[in-house]
Scaffold this motif. Structure first.
Motif, PDB file in Angstrom:
ATOM      1  N   ALA A  13       0.961  -1.240  -0.175  1.00 40.54           N
ATOM      2  CA  ALA A  13      -0.189  -0.340   0.082  1.00 40.54           C
ATOM      3  C   ALA A  13       0.984   1.267  -0.068  1.00 40.54           C
ATOM      4  CB  ALA A  13      -0.714  -0.238   1.366  1.00 40.54           C
ATOM      5  N   THR A  14       0.005   2.245  -0.263  1.00 40.92           N
ATOM      6  CA  THR A  14       1.220   3.569  -0.576  1.00 40.92           C
ATOM      7  C   THR A  14       0.490   4.278   0.850  1.00 40.92           C
ATOM      8  OG1 THR A  14      -0.769   4.935  -1.206  1.00 40.92           O
ATOM      9  CG2 THR A  14       0.268   4.170  -3.002  1.00 40.92           C
ATOM     10  N   ASP A  15       1.957   5.521   1.331  1.00 43.04           N
ATOM     11  CA  ASP A  15       1.515   6.358   1.655  1.00 43.04           C
ATOM     12  C   ASP A  15      -0.067   6.437   2.250  1.00 43.04           C
ATOM     13  OD1 ASP A  15       3.555   5.667   3.201  1.00 43.04           O
ATOM     14  OD2 ASP A  15       4.835   7.515   2.066  1.00 43.04           O
ATOM     15  N   ALA A  16      -0.681   6.822   1.512  1.00 47.10           N
ATOM     16  CA  ALA A  16      -2.015   8.068   1.145  1.00 47.10           C
ATOM     17  C   ALA A  16      -2.898   6.918   1.885  1.00 47.10           C
ATOM     18  CB  ALA A  16      -2.705   8.438  -0.259  1.00 47.10           C
ATOM     19  N   ALA A  17      -2.802   5.512   1.049  1.00 45.54           N
ATOM     20  CA  ALA A  17      -3.401   4.662   1.541  1.00 45.54           C
ATOM     21  C   ALA A  17      -3.559   3.261   3.053  1.00 45.54           C
ATOM     22  CB  ALA A  17      -3.350   2.737   0.548  1.00 45.54           C
ATOM     23  N   LEU A  18      -3.306   3.917   3.326  1.00 46.50           N
ATOM     24  CA  LEU A  18      -2.079   3.507   4.452  1.00 46.50           C
ATOM     25  C   LEU A  18      -3.272   4.922   6.275  1.00 46.50           C
ATOM     26  CD1 LEU A  18       1.506   2.001   4.329  1.00 46.50           C
ATOM     27  CD2 LEU A  18      -0.535   0.382   4.812  1.00 46.50           C
ATOM     28  N   ASP A  19      -2.993   5.610   5.269  1.00 44.42           N
ATOM     29  CA  ASP A  19      -3.552   6.719   6.163  1.00 44.42           C
ATOM     30  C   ASP A  19      -4.704   6.500   5.855  1.00 44.42           C
ATOM     31  OD1 ASP A  19      -0.779   8.159   6.656  1.00 44.42           O
ATOM     32  OD2 ASP A  19      -1.467   9.765   4.674  1.00 44.42           O
ATOM     33  N   LEU A  20      -5.517   6.513   5.073  1.00 44.09           N
ATOM     34  CA  LEU A  20      -6.800   6.131   5.122  1.00 44.09           C
ATOM     35  C   LEU A  20      -6.995   5.062   5.876  1.00 44.09           C
ATOM     36  CD1 LEU A  20      -9.877   7.359   4.024  1.00 44.09           C
ATOM     37  CD2 LEU A  20      -8.998   6.060   1.463  1.00 44.09           C
ATOM     38  N   ILE A  21      -6.404   4.350   5.818  1.00 45.08           N
ATOM     39  CA  ILE A  21      -7.024   2.295   6.565  1.00 45.08           C
ATOM     40  C   ILE A  21      -7.290   3.339   7.893  1.00 45.08           C
ATOM     41  CG2 ILE A  21      -5.841   0.737   6.870  1.00 45.08           C
ATOM     42  CD1 ILE A  21      -4.925   0.109   4.515  1.00 45.08           C
ATOM     43  N   ALA A  22      -5.497   3.569   8.286  1.00 44.48           N
ATOM     44  CA  ALA A  22      -6.135   4.014   9.625  1.00 44.48           C
ATOM     45  C   ALA A  22      -7.194   5.369   9.795  1.00 44.48           C
ATOM     46  CB  ALA A  22      -4.683   5.207  10.231  1.00 44.48           C
ATOM     47  N   GLU A  23      -7.457   5.919   9.291  1.00 44.76           N
ATOM     48  CA  GLU A  23      -8.665   7.186   9.285  1.00 44.76           C
ATOM     49  C   GLU A  23     -10.024   6.271   9.928  1.00 44.76           C
ATOM     50  OE1 GLU A  23     -11.346   9.745   6.431  1.00 44.76           O
ATOM     51  OE2 GLU A  23      -9.279   9.762   5.828  1.00 44.76           O
ATOM     52  N   ILE A  24     -10.425   5.203   8.756  1.00 39.70           N
ATOM     53  CA  ILE A  24     -11.629   4.328   8.770  1.00 39.70           C
ATOM     54  C   ILE A  24     -11.035   3.411   9.303  1.00 39.70           C
ATOM     55  CG2 ILE A  24     -12.094   2.191   7.307  1.00 39.70           C
ATOM     56  CD1 ILE A  24     -11.585   3.658   4.570  1.00 39.70           C
ATOM     57  N   ARG A  25     -10.057   2.734  10.602  1.00 40.60           N
ATOM     58  CA  ARG A  25      -9.951   2.032  11.605  1.00 40.60           C
ATOM     59  C   ARG A  25     -10.612   3.287  12.704  1.00 40.60           C
ATOM     60  NH1 ARG A  25      -5.301  -2.048  11.215  1.00 40.60           N
ATOM     61  NH2 ARG A  25      -6.233  -3.125  12.803  1.00 40.60           N
ATOM     62  N   GLN A  26     -10.600   4.081  13.136  1.00 41.96           N
ATOM     63  CA  GLN A  26     -11.326   4.780  14.383  1.00 41.96           C
ATOM     64  C   GLN A  26     -12.338   4.256  14.128  1.00 41.96           C
ATOM     65  OE1 GLN A  26      -9.795   9.705  13.466  1.00 41.96           O
ATOM     66  NE2 GLN A  26      -7.532   8.802  13.729  1.00 41.96           N
ATOM     67  N   ASP A  27     -12.818   4.083  13.584  1.00 43.83           N
ATOM     68  CA  ASP A  27     -14.719   4.607  13.049  1.00 43.83           C
ATOM     69  C   ASP A  27     -14.798   3.182  13.249  1.00 43.83           C
ATOM     70  OD1 ASP A  27     -14.963   7.197  12.991  1.00 43.83           O
ATOM     71  OD2 ASP A  27     -15.199   6.470  11.302  1.00 43.83           O
ATOM     72  N   TYR A  28     -14.389   1.994  12.834  1.00 44.89           N
ATOM     73  CA  TYR A  28     -14.531   0.649  12.193  1.00 44.89           C
ATOM     74  C   TYR A  28     -12.721  -0.447  12.954  1.00 44.89           C
ATOM     75  CZ  TYR A  28     -18.822   2.179   9.662  1.00 44.89           C
ATOM     76  OH  TYR A  28     -18.969   2.605   9.824  1.00 44.89           O
ATOM     77  N   LEU A  99     -15.793   0.518   2.605  1.00 46.52           N
ATOM     78  CA  LEU A  99     -16.086   1.754   4.117  1.00 46.52           C
ATOM     79  C   LEU A  99     -15.499   3.641   3.147  1.00 46.52           C
ATOM     80  CD1 LEU A  99     -14.741  -0.469   6.507  1.00 46.52           C
ATOM     81  CD2 LEU A  99     -17.065   0.400   6.217  1.00 46.52           C
ATOM     82  N   ASP A 100     -14.570   3.004   2.723  1.00 44.98           N
ATOM     83  CA  ASP A 100     -14.120   4.358   2.260  1.00 44.98           C
ATOM     84  C   ASP A 100     -14.828   5.442   0.842  1.00 44.98           C
ATOM     85  OD1 ASP A 100     -14.177   2.616  -0.285  1.00 44.98           O
ATOM     86  OD2 ASP A 100     -12.618   3.733  -0.956  1.00 44.98           O
ATOM     87  N   ASN A 101     -16.381   4.823   1.364  1.00 50.23           N
ATOM     88  CA  ASN A 101     -17.235   5.928   0.554  1.00 50.23           C
ATOM     89  C   ASN A 101     -18.368   6.727   0.843  1.00 50.23           C
ATOM     90  OD1 ASN A 101     -19.229   6.918  -0.595  1.00 50.23           O
ATOM     91  ND2 ASN A 101     -20.479   4.903  -0.666  1.00 50.23           N
ATOM     92  N   GLY A 102     -17.878   7.997   0.562  1.00 52.14           N
ATOM     93  CA  GLY A 102     -18.062   9.498   1.173  1.00 52.14           C
ATOM     94  C   GLY A 102     -17.125   9.974   1.988  1.00 52.14           C
ATOM     95  N   ARG A 103     -15.782  10.155   2.320  1.00 53.38           N
ATOM     96  CA  ARG A 103     -14.970  10.671   2.375  1.00 53.38           C
ATOM     97  C   ARG A 103     -14.388  11.370   1.406  1.00 53.38           C
ATOM     98  NH1 ARG A 103     -13.763   8.027   7.763  1.00 53.38           N
ATOM     99  NH2 ARG A 103     -15.152   5.675   7.667  1.00 53.38           N
ATOM    100  N   GLU A 104     -14.436  11.329  -0.295  1.00 53.75           N
ATOM    101  CA  GLU A 104     -14.131  12.580  -0.971  1.00 53.75           C
ATOM    102  C   GLU A 104     -12.956  11.769  -1.591  1.00 53.75           C
ATOM    103  OE1 GLU A 104     -16.610  13.975  -2.349  1.00 53.75           O
ATOM    104  OE2 GLU A 104     -17.934  13.323  -0.771  1.00 53.75           O
ATOM    105  N   LYS A 105     -12.213  10.659  -1.272  1.00 52.09           N
ATOM    106  CA  LYS A 105     -11.650   9.597  -1.543  1.00 52.09           C
ATOM    107  C   LYS A 105     -11.324   8.144  -1.251  1.00 52.09           C
ATOM    108  CE  LYS A 105      -9.023  10.764   2.700  1.00 52.09           C
ATOM    109  NZ  LYS A 105      -8.187  11.796   3.910  1.00 52.09           N
ATOM    110  N   ARG A 106     -11.093   7.587  -2.771  1.00 58.57           N
ATOM    111  CA  ARG A 106     -10.871   6.178  -2.685  1.00 58.57           C
ATOM    112  C   ARG A 106     -10.168   5.472  -2.682  1.00 58.57           C
ATOM    113  NH1 ARG A 106     -11.181   3.721  -7.616  1.00 58.57           N
ATOM    114  NH2 ARG A 106     -11.105   5.470  -9.835  1.00 58.57           N
ATOM    115  N   PHE A 107     -10.139   3.917  -2.247  1.00 64.70           N
ATOM    116  CA  PHE A 107      -8.934   3.311  -3.327  1.00 64.70           C
ATOM    117  C   PHE A 107      -9.163   2.563  -4.461  1.00 64.70           C
ATOM    118  CE2 PHE A 107     -10.165   2.184   1.412  1.00 64.70           C
ATOM    119  CZ  PHE A 107      -8.631   2.524   2.074  1.00 64.70           C
ATOM    120  N   LEU A 108      -7.744   2.651  -4.656  1.00 65.54           N
ATOM    121  CA  LEU A 108      -7.158   1.863  -5.822  1.00 65.54           C
ATOM    122  C   LEU A 108      -5.868   1.245  -6.359  1.00 65.54           C
ATOM    123  CD1 LEU A 108      -8.234   2.526  -9.317  1.00 65.54           C
ATOM    124  CD2 LEU A 108      -6.072   4.245  -8.817  1.00 65.54           C
ATOM    125  N   SER A 109      -6.901   0.323  -6.709  1.00 66.12           N
ATOM    126  CA  SER A 109      -5.561  -0.829  -7.600  1.00 66.12           C
ATOM    127  C   SER A 109      -4.968  -0.693  -7.781  1.00 66.12           C
ATOM    128  CB  SER A 109      -6.404  -2.316  -7.036  1.00 66.12           C
ATOM    129  OG  SER A 109      -6.527  -2.686  -6.410  1.00 66.12           O
TER     130      SER A 109
END
Length: 126
Positions: A13-28, A99-109
């Protein structure tokens, strides 16, 4: 289970993906990714609460990113077994149930092909 090919992880994962993962894990706190080969949302890596997604008999665990397991459908693995998946983030809306929906950024492979015969088979998840 072989989640590496010649010492390289099958998924990263890129740093941006790891940051979004950390953000999502605060809620889930417990999440997972599933990369399917379907159309529409299914062609993006989908992020789900771990207890809301049933891993299928033919799904393959590619590895983990940021402590989060990443699975792929068995048929899609057969097509992509020669590649390393790189989970990234871009602007936009995530998949409808991801879970990335509604965060104005999305995961991409993204992907890159392993060279020199590195690809091999991974046992299916049971």
């Amino acid at each position: 289970m072989n989640t590496h090919v010649n010492g390289e992880p099958r998924v990263t994962a890129t740093d941006a993906a790891l940051d979004l993962i950390a953000e999502i894990r605060q809620d889930y706190p417990e999440i997972l990714f599933h990369q399917s080969g379907g159309c529409c949302d299914g062609s993006s890596p989908m992020c789900y609460p771990a207890d809301d997604f049933i891993i299928g008999d033919h799904d393959v665990k590619l590895g983990e990113i940021g402590g989060v397991p990443v699975y792929i459908s068995g048929s899609q693995f057969e097509a992509w077994k020669h590649t390393q998946l790189i989970i990234d983030v871009v602007p936009g809306r995530g998949g409808m149930f991801s879970l990335d929906n509604g965060r104005e950024k999305r995961f991409l492979s993204r992907s890159r092909i392993f060279g020199g015969g590195e690809a091999c088979t991974i046992p299916r998840v049971r």
